[in-house]
Enzyme design. Structure first.
Site, PDB file in Angstrom:
ATOM      1  N   GLY A   7       0.838  -1.188   0.000  1.00  0.00           N
ATOM      2  CA  GLY A   7       0.000   0.000   0.000  1.00  0.00           C
ATOM      3  C   GLY A   7       0.872   1.236   0.000  1.00  0.00           C
ATOM      4  CG  ASN A 106      -7.325   4.254  10.344  1.00  0.00           C
ATOM      5  OD1 ASN A 106      -6.455   4.334  11.196  1.00  0.00           O
ATOM      6  ND2 ASN A 106      -7.473   5.146   9.385  1.00  0.00           N
ATOM      7  CE  LYS A 188      -5.866   6.529  14.036  1.00  0.00           C
ATOM      8  NZ  LYS A 188      -4.840   5.742  13.349  1.00  0.00           N
ATOM      9  CB  SER A 260      -7.538   8.257   5.525  1.00  0.00           C
ATOM     10  OG  SER A 260      -8.253   7.619   6.575  1.00  0.00           O
TER      11      SER A 260
END
Length: 311
Positions: A7, A106, A188, A260
């Protein structure tokens, strides 16, 4: 360390640049052909805290994995959560008995996918508070400061996890070894379940979100839903601390950052990771009998926006 990063978007490029500059052997893999071509021809051409920087390193498309020697000690994953299973299947040739995976994605539930491809003792989970963006193929925007927290999932992986922490720290990525990474992942996830989705729905940056009078109630209600579900998985989230942590981003160094999910959905009209964030809380809430109306509505609104924009 011999490292493969899967990525090569903003975050993958950030880690590649910083780890390469620290003397590590870094290889990139990416599924975006234009990005691969640009980096192959010109290197990563970054805006690094406002200054131009070019770093050259090998990069391959996912379809070219067979050309890569299976010598990586560490594979770092920066793919989208909804691409994780398919991507791991494509790179499984690289996952030898001597290879570890570090997942910094995430959201929630990634270990369930990864354990299909690698032994638990070679799986590291973590979070990162670094930020990054893309202004075009091969052109990441890297600004601000951040950190990494990681831990081995299995009982036998701590020695290597500590080694990774040192490699990351030597590269200026501010890594620490976690004693409770599961808590940190849920914490998070609260950040992403508030900032990412709300900025995407409102089409604003974090500073603009924080300037709305509705922001405090949004944050507190969403965090409360995350906490209620997390408690059923042995995680006791400190809601006041999490709220304060998120609210501080509204006036911090990265206040004008577009998260993002905004970059994916609003800027690039790509599908999001909502099913691994608010959607995961909604699903888990149904499993445990915990009402999560905000997470449900946010998930549905993001999916509706995907149907409008991602054609």
């Amino acid at each position: 360390m011999n490292i493969t990063i899967v990525g090569a978007g903003g975050m993958g490029s950030r880690f590649a640049v910083m780890l390469k500059q620290a003397g590590n052997d870094v290889t990139l893999i990416d599924g975006w052909k234009d990005n691969v071509q640009a980096i192959r021809e010109h290197g990563i051409q970054a805006q690094y805290n406002g200054d131009p920087l070019v770093v050259k390193l090998p990069i391959y498309e996912l379809a070219e994995v067979d050309q890569i020697p299976a010598t990586s000690e560490l594979v770092i994953l920066f793919v989208k959560s909804n691409q994780l299973d398919q991507t791991c299947n494509q790179i499984k040739k690289l996952l030898t008995p001597n290879t570890y995976i570090l997942c910094l994605l995430n959201g929630l539930g990634h270990e369930e996918v990864l354990q299909k491809y690698i032994d638990t003792n070679r799986l590291l989970l973590g979070i990162t508070m670094w930020t990054a963006g893309m202004q075009g193929p091969g052109h990441p925007i890297l600004q601000g400061n951040g950190n990494i927290e990681l831990q081995n999932l299995g009982d036998q992986g701590e020695d290597f996890a500590q080694k990774v922490v040192q490699v990351m720290d030597d590269a200026g990525l501010n890594a620490v070894y976690s004693q409770n990474v599961k808590y940190s992942i849920w914490r998070k996830a609260c950040v992403n379940g508030t900032l990412n989705c709300l900025c995407s729905l409102l089409e604003c940056n974090m500073k603009q979100l924080g300037q709305t009078k509705e922001a405090p109630e949004f944050l507190k209600t969403i965090i409360a839903e995350f906490a209620a579900v997390a408690s059923h998985e042995g995680v006791d989230l400190d809601q006041k601390e999490v709220y304060q942590h998120i609210a501080e981003t509204f006036d911090g160094d990265i206040a004008e950052h577009y998260p993002s999910m905004y970059q994916d959905l609003v800027q690039n009209h790509r599908l999001t990771e909502i099913d691994y964030i608010n959607g995961a809380v909604w699903r888990k809430g149904q499993k445990y009998g915990v009402p999560t109306p905000y997470c449900q509505l946010i998930t549905q609104l993001i999916h509706a926006k995907e149907q409008i924009l991602c054609k």
